[in-house]
Design a protein around this motif. Structure first.
Motif, short mmCIF file in Angstrom:
data_model
loop_
_atom_site.label_atom_id
_atom_site.label_comp_id
_atom_site.label_asym_id
_atom_site.label_seq_id
_atom_site.Cartn_x
_atom_site.Cartn_y
_atom_site.Cartn_z
N ARG A 45 0.84 -1.20 0.00
CA ARG A 45 0.00 0.00 0.00
C ARG A 45 0.87 1.25 0.00
O ARG A 45 0.54 2.26 -0.64
CB ARG A 45 -0.94 0.00 1.21
N ARG A 185 -10.02 -7.30 -7.41
CA ARG A 185 -8.69 -7.27 -6.80
C ARG A 185 -8.23 -8.69 -6.42
O ARG A 185 -7.10 -9.08 -6.69
CB ARG A 185 -8.76 -6.38 -5.55
N ASP A 189 -5.04 -10.58 -7.81
CA ASP A 189 -3.99 -11.03 -6.89
C ASP A 189 -3.72 -12.53 -7.02
O ASP A 189 -2.59 -12.98 -6.88
CB ASP A 189 -4.37 -10.72 -5.43
O1 DC Z 1 -3.86 -7.01 2.67
P1 DC Z 1 -4.10 -5.72 1.91
O2 DC Z 1 -5.50 -5.58 1.40
O3 DC Z 1 -3.69 -4.52 2.72
O4 DC Z 1 -3.11 -5.81 0.63
C1 DC Z 1 -3.11 -4.82 -0.37
C2 DC Z 1 -2.64 -5.44 -1.68
O5 DC Z 1 -1.26 -5.78 -1.59
C3 DC Z 1 -3.35 -6.72 -2.10
O6 DC Z 1 -4.39 -6.44 -3.02
C4 DC Z 1 -2.30 -7.57 -2.74
C5 DC Z 1 -1.00 -7.01 -2.25
N1 DC Z 1 -0.28 -7.91 -1.36
C6 DC Z 1 0.55 -8.84 -1.94
O7 DC Z 1 0.59 -8.95 -3.16
N2 DC Z 1 1.30 -9.66 -1.15
C7 DC Z 1 1.25 -9.56 0.18
N3 DC Z 1 2.03 -10.36 0.93
C8 DC Z 1 0.38 -8.63 0.80
C9 DC Z 1 -0.39 -7.82 0.00
#
Ligand code: DC
Length: 238
Positions: A45, A185, A189
């Motif tokens: 973020r 999202r 992901d």
């Molecule tokens: O958990 P969060 O919603 O705060 O995470 C934000 C974004 O960061 C999520 O859409 C994918 C990415 N993320 C990632 O790719 N790997 C991680 N270990 C944590 C988050």
């Protein structure tokens, strides 16, 4: 007293989709065991916020990679609560804006961004007993974590949780927008080429759709206790 290099620190990985309750569970687990809690989503973020402020297209890997050397992300703790610093500025509140969720997801798909944040995550886990939450902790960041939990919940329950959280903070969103943004999202992901969000093959899955936070914590502690007891029995620790 610190541990020698031969002593290992305990690592608990909590992965799962958006609004599955990962951060609440990971925070509660860290408090339960007296470990450090690391919210890795906050790191993505922070990078997303930097890209947003610069007006860069978060999907443009080259443009994002080109500004990584201008970014410094640090974490610190105030009364046990993780604070995220972007080039020295505390951005812990701002990174929770709804728009930044999309920027974080977009930039997290780029290999250079993942490589940029990998060292920081592993460094902290090498020096502390940790509970780390994210998307690829059990699969990529800490593949040898002693405890791996994959926390999930139905899409409806997760959308409602996120909607309530954002509304309570005064953010102007509708349940429909939150649900469809979240769906997009999570799909992005979990289908990206670089470290896709996934449950590790040795993770224990907990579905929290119909569980209270206390019940979720109890289920996770039961799993973790079993594994941690075995480790402590078999090796010198602390
Ligand atoms: O958990 P969060 O919603 O705060 O995470 C934000 C974004 O960061 C999520 O859409 C994918 C990415 N993320 C990632 O790719 N790997 C991680 N270990 C944590 C988050």
């Amino acid at each position: 007293m610190g541990k020698s290099n031969t002593d290992s620190y305990i690592q608990i990985a909590v992965d799962g989709p958006s609004a599955s309750g990962k951060s609440s569970l990971a925070r509660a687990l860290a408090a339960h065991y007296g470990y450090i809690y690391i919210d890795t989503g906050a790191l993505y973020r922070a990078v997303g916020l930097f890209v947003y402020r610069r007006g860069i297209d978060p999907g443009d890997e080259r443009a994002v990679a080109a500004i990584l050397n201008q970014i410094k992300v640090d974490i610190a703790y105030t009364d046990g609560v993780q604070q995220v610093y972007l080039c020295g500025e505390n951005v812990s509140e701002e990174i929770r804006e709804h728009i930044i969720s999309r920027f974080a997801s977009d930039v997290s798909a780029h290999v250079p961004v993942r490589a940029f944040l990998l060292g920081l995550q592993r460094e902290i886990a090498a020096k502390n007993d940790v509970v780390m939450d994210g998307r690829d902790i059990g699969t990529v960041i800490l593949p040898d974590a002693h405890v791996k939990i994959y926390l999930t919940a139905s899409e409806e329950v997760r959308a409602m949780r996120r909607y309530k959280e954002l509304s309570e903070k005064g953010q102007n969103v509708t349940l429909d927008t939150v649900r469809s943004d979240m769906r997009q999202r999570d799909l992005k992901d979990s289908t990206r080429a670089a470290a896709p969000a996934a449950a590790a093959s040795d993770a224990v899955t907990i579905d929290s759709s119909f569980m209270t936070p206390a019940e979720t914590l109890a289920a996770a502690v039961e799993t973790a206790d079993r594994k941690i007891c075995k480790i402590l029995k078999n090796k010198k620790y602390k």
